[in-house]
Design a protein around this motif. Structure first.
Motif, short mmCIF file in Angstrom:
data_model
loop_
_atom_site.label_atom_id
_atom_site.label_comp_id
_atom_site.label_asym_id
_atom_site.label_seq_id
_atom_site.Cartn_x
_atom_site.Cartn_y
_atom_site.Cartn_z
N ILE A 164 0.86 -1.18 0.00
CA ILE A 164 0.00 0.00 0.00
C ILE A 164 0.90 1.23 0.00
O ILE A 164 1.73 1.40 0.91
CB ILE A 164 -0.93 0.00 1.22
N SER A 165 0.77 2.07 -1.05
CA SER A 165 1.70 3.19 -1.14
C SER A 165 1.22 4.38 -0.32
O SER A 165 2.02 5.19 0.14
CB SER A 165 1.88 3.59 -2.60
N ARG A 166 -0.07 4.50 -0.12
CA ARG A 166 -0.55 5.71 0.53
C ARG A 166 -1.80 5.39 1.36
O ARG A 166 -2.69 4.68 0.89
CB ARG A 166 -0.93 6.70 -0.56
N VAL A 167 -1.82 5.90 2.57
CA VAL A 167 -3.01 5.76 3.40
C VAL A 167 -3.48 7.16 3.79
O VAL A 167 -2.71 7.94 4.34
CB VAL A 167 -2.72 4.93 4.67
N VAL A 168 -4.70 7.47 3.44
CA VAL A 168 -5.26 8.78 3.78
C VAL A 168 -6.30 8.58 4.87
O VAL A 168 -7.24 7.80 4.70
CB VAL A 168 -5.90 9.44 2.55
N GLY A 169 -6.11 9.27 5.98
CA GLY A 169 -7.07 9.19 7.08
C GLY A 169 -7.94 10.43 7.11
O GLY A 169 -7.44 11.53 6.95
N VAL A 170 -9.22 10.25 7.29
CA VAL A 170 -10.14 11.39 7.32
C VAL A 170 -10.90 11.38 8.64
O VAL A 170 -11.32 10.33 9.11
CB VAL A 170 -11.17 11.31 6.18
N ASP A 171 -11.07 12.54 9.21
CA ASP A 171 -11.96 12.68 10.37
C ASP A 171 -12.21 14.16 10.59
O ASP A 171 -11.54 15.00 10.01
CB ASP A 171 -11.38 12.02 11.61
N VAL A 172 -13.17 14.45 11.48
CA VAL A 172 -13.49 15.86 11.75
C VAL A 172 -12.47 16.49 12.68
O VAL A 172 -12.21 17.67 12.60
CB VAL A 172 -14.89 16.00 12.39
N VAL A 173 -11.95 15.70 13.60
CA VAL A 173 -10.96 16.24 14.54
C VAL A 173 -9.63 15.53 14.29
O VAL A 173 -9.62 14.40 13.84
CB VAL A 173 -11.40 16.04 16.01
N PRO A 174 -8.50 16.22 14.58
CA PRO A 174 -7.20 15.56 14.37
C PRO A 174 -7.04 14.38 15.32
O PRO A 174 -7.55 14.39 16.44
CB PRO A 174 -6.18 16.66 14.71
N PRO A 175 -6.35 13.34 14.87
CA PRO A 175 -6.18 12.16 15.71
C PRO A 175 -5.30 12.47 16.92
O PRO A 175 -4.32 13.21 16.81
CB PRO A 175 -5.51 11.15 14.79
N ARG A 176 -5.67 11.90 18.06
CA ARG A 176 -4.87 12.09 19.26
C ARG A 176 -3.74 11.08 19.31
O ARG A 176 -2.73 11.28 19.93
CB ARG A 176 -5.75 11.93 20.51
N MET A 177 -3.95 9.99 18.64
CA MET A 177 -2.91 8.95 18.68
C MET A 177 -2.10 8.96 17.40
O MET A 177 -2.46 9.57 16.41
CB MET A 177 -3.54 7.58 18.92
N ASP A 178 -0.99 8.26 17.45
CA ASP A 178 -0.07 8.18 16.32
C ASP A 178 -0.70 7.32 15.23
O ASP A 178 -1.06 6.17 15.47
CB ASP A 178 1.23 7.54 16.86
N ILE A 179 -0.86 7.88 14.03
CA ILE A 179 -1.41 7.07 12.96
C ILE A 179 -0.32 6.65 11.98
O ILE A 179 -0.58 6.32 10.83
CB ILE A 179 -2.59 7.76 12.22
N GLY A 180 0.91 6.65 12.43
CA GLY A 180 2.03 6.15 11.64
C GLY A 180 2.27 7.01 10.41
O GLY A 180 2.21 8.24 10.47
N GLY A 181 2.53 6.38 9.28
CA GLY A 181 2.82 7.12 8.06
C GLY A 181 1.60 7.56 7.31
O GLY A 181 1.71 8.02 6.17
N ALA A 182 0.43 7.43 7.90
CA ALA A 182 -0.79 7.82 7.19
C ALA A 182 -0.92 9.33 7.16
O ALA A 182 -0.54 10.02 8.10
CB ALA A 182 -2.00 7.19 7.88
N GLU A 183 -1.45 9.85 6.03
CA GLU A 183 -1.70 11.29 5.95
C GLU A 183 -3.05 11.57 6.56
O GLU A 183 -4.01 10.83 6.35
CB GLU A 183 -1.75 11.73 4.48
N PHE A 184 -3.13 12.64 7.32
CA PHE A 184 -4.42 13.00 7.88
C PHE A 184 -5.02 14.17 7.11
O PHE A 184 -4.36 15.17 6.86
CB PHE A 184 -4.27 13.36 9.36
#
Lengths: 343, 354
Positions: free
Chosen positions: A28-48
């Protein structure tokens, strides 16, 4: 094989962990994370990407990143986290509608994974012991998260009809539980005194958080279109679970559930929608034959093990720890028999 | 089949059965594993006919159930009994026990729930069981019986008969109406003692797992019928039990129960009251509600439970369950068999209470 994966609900525990797990996959070359608020925990190499899936911005995100796989984990079970029942429903139902509308317009999308819930089967006295995927609910859930899940699955079915080229995997999970995840069940069993429906003892099934994430990962990287029930082996009863957690229980008549539930909800201790009360009264079992034979997934933790790992992880203050009960038992036996019996 | 086999049981034998068995059972109920139990009954009833029969399970342990933890096969001493009881209580307090997917709690059923039923079975109703050899030692089978007696005591007694008196100690998994599972306490006990909802998926699931399933197709029409219609079989549902047997290719074992009709003779049914309370019928018997709680004591009728010859379903084609004509015919055949056996047993019966 997915290259660009979009994960919704990434700011909450399971979504965040899922994003991190997917970034560790070399294919998987790219992981895009979406949410209304920024993540509090480490989401690794995923883009938020801070985007509300309730508005059409999500469509731009999908098109810009050329997302080919969408992992929808944005259905929330806990109104406290969402900021009330109204906004929870907004996020769950309207959010799913927007997301699916965006997916339908995006030619790059080839796969959709939806984290659904076994709560769509409802709960009641007319239920069969175990629900298989083909069965219709006997008591359609009328409120709360369960109703949201039914509606979400409805939209997903509609989407699958309109975009037959997209592989849709719907995973109907038993209640998540584990050392860290926050769910209605974890807050319920963390209550200092657990109210239980008088004269009923529901059958419960759990899925360990690690197993649940592994199931979603498996659906994401593999080709498993269809609908699957996901649960740990075995069932435990509500009273048994409370005893394993060392929690004192107060049996209350089910007619008083409304008042007690509202009180507990008001205090912000746990979620008690009428649907949740029905579930705690009648329980539910889901059949996992398809999970094993077709999806090819074997959870590492059984239902009782999952529950025990939750109890250990939360360090619940047990009223009667098993070691103490065992010690007391041995003492009693040796007292009564003069130490003649070894168990 | 029109003529079920009759096994004459001598009065003397019956006596030793009813006298010796409970003592043996009582001693055994404290111990936990099937093999332990037979050891216990051998010790206390010293080679009587009853003990001979009770010895058999040692050679044929119940196939599906592993022995419960914390037991070794030695004679039961009182201190061991105490230790076992305490271990049982510890497992209860800490939640360290298993239930199956239907909610059946084997340990609880064995040690607690069945205990009060055994004296009722042997002392109060003096149940005589016939044709136990028609029940297979293992594998799925469907026991179909007539329903009577206002409250479903007949199903409980059938279950005790199969658990305590069948050589393979088979646990009957009963199918109940949804009202049972809706009712607090009753529904809870029903699930824990191995019952589940009477619906096709559950019946087939149990049969596929090789369980012995009990069904009372008359339902509330059977238990709630007036005394004047005693031993007249009501309609047998919609034949759903036949479809389940056909789909799983399990044998159907017709079972006739005589004696339950006289436990609470229903003289009238207070329909309005029943409607208000949301129950299918409100019985008025000679003692209830006249004597209040005392009216709940069943009359001590003498019972006979006879299991008939199995009707095999494995010879039918795979899609036989979708042939309504065949299902109706089989349903009728089962119903007729039970009805004829009932008439035969009634003729043989000397009196209602002796």
């Amino acid at each position: 094989m997915p290259r660009v994966v979009l994960v919704t609900g990434v700011s909450r525990y399971l979504g965040g962990r899922m994003a991190r797990i997917l970034t560790e996959d070399p294919q998987i070359s790219r992981v895009v994370g979406v949410d209304v608020v920024p993540p509090r925990m480490d989401i690794g190499g995923a883009e938020f990407v801070r985007a509300d899936i309730r508005n059409p911005i999500i469509s731009k995100v999908i098109n810009a990143a050329e997302v080919d796989t969408v992992v929808h984990m944005g259905v929330i079970a806990t109104p406290v986290q969402a900021g009330g029942r109204m906004s929870m429903k907004e996020i769950n139902v309207i959010g799913t509608m927007q997301l699916l509308a965006a997916c339908q317009k995006a030619p790059s999308v080839a796969k959709l994974i939806v984290k659904s819930s076994s709560s769509i089967y409802g709960a009641g006295p007319k239920d069969p012991a175990m629900f298989t995927e083909e069965m219709e609910p006997k008591h359609t859930p009328g409120s709360g998260w369960a109703k949201d899940s039914v509606e979400v699955e409805g939209y997903v079915r509609g989407f699958a009809r309109r975009r037959p080229d997209v592989d849709v995997t719907t995973l109907r999970f038993a209640n998540f539980l584990g050392p860290r995840v926050d769910t209605p069940m974890s807050s319920y069993f963390s209550l200092p005194v657990v109210p239980t429906p008088l004269g009923h003892d529901a059958r419960l099934q759990f899925i360990h958080e690690d197993d649940g994430l592994e199931a979603i990962r498996r659906a994401t990287v593999g080709d498993h279109p269809g609908m699957f029930n996901i649960a740990g082996d075995g069932v435990i009863s509500l009273s048994q679970a409370a005893r394993r957690a060392g929690r004192p229980t107060v049996p209350l008549p089910t007619s008083s559930a409304g008042i007690v539930g509202a009180m507990i909800r008001r205090m912000g201790l746990a979620d008690f929608s009428p649907e949740q009360v029905r579930f705690l009264t009648y329980g539910r079992g889901i059949d996992t034959t398809r999970m094993r034979d077709i999806f090819g997934f074997e959870p590492q933790h059984t239902t009782p093990e999952t529950f025990d790992s939750f109890v250990r992880g939360r360090q619940l203050n047990r009223l009667m720890p098993p070691e103490r009960v065992e010690a007391a038992e041995e003492q009693l036996v040796s007292m009564l028999t003069g130490g003649g019996v070894s168990r | 089949m029109t003529d079920a086999r009759v096994i004459p049981i001598k009065a003397k034998d019956t006596k030793s059965n009813t006298r010796k068995k409970p003592a043996a059972k009582k001693a055994a109920s404290k111990s936990a594993s099937p093999s332990r139990r037979s050891g216990a009954s051998r010790g206390s009833s010293g080679g009587s006919a009853a003990a001979q029969r009770a010895e058999e399970p040692e050679e044929q342990p119940t196939p599906k159930h592993d022995p419960l933890p914390g037991t070794e096969p030695e004679p039961v001493a009182w201190d061991r009994k105490v230790a076992n009881a305490l271990a049982f209580m510890r497992r209860r307090v800490t939640g360290d026990y298993e239930i199956d997917e239907f909610g059946y709690d084997r340990e609880l059923t064995d040690m607690v729930l069945n205990a009060p039923l055994r004296p009722i079975y042997s002392r109060w109703f003096r149940v005589e069981t016939r044709g136990l050899e028609n029940i297979p030692d293992d594998g799925g089978a469907l026991v179909v019986a007539n329903h009577s007696g206002t409250i479903a005591l007949d199903s409980l007694m059938t279950s005790v008969a199969l658990l305590d008196h069948h050589p393979a100690r088979r646990q009957l998994r009963m199918l109940g109406a949804n009202l049972v599972f809706k009712t607090p306490v009753v529904g809870d006990f029903a699930r824990k003692s191995g019952s589940t909802l009477a619906c096709a998926p559950d019946a087939e699931r149990l049969l596929n797992k090789g369980e012995l399933v009990g069904v009372w197709p008359e339902g509330f029409k059977g238990v709630g019928k007036p005394f004047s219609e005693r031993y007249k079989l009501q309609r047998f549902g919609r034949g759903g039990f036949v479809s389940a047997a056909l789909r799983t290719k399990s044998p159907i074992i017709p079972c006739a129960i005589v004696g339950a009709e006289e436990t609470y003779p229903i003289l009238a049914n207070a329909k309005t009251l029943a409607r208000i309370m949301g129950i299918p019928y409100f019985p008025i018997t000679p003692t209830f509600p006249l004597l209040g709680p005392l009216g709940l004591v069943p009359l001590p009728s003498k019972w006979i439970i006879e299991f008939g010859e199995p009707i095999y379903t494995d010879g039918y084609p795979d899609d036989a369950a979708d042939d309504p004509m065949l299902v109706f015919n089989l349903t009728d055949q089962v119903r007729e068999t039970i009805q004829q056996t009932l008439y035969k047993l009634l003729v043989q019966r000397r009196s209602v209470f002796m």
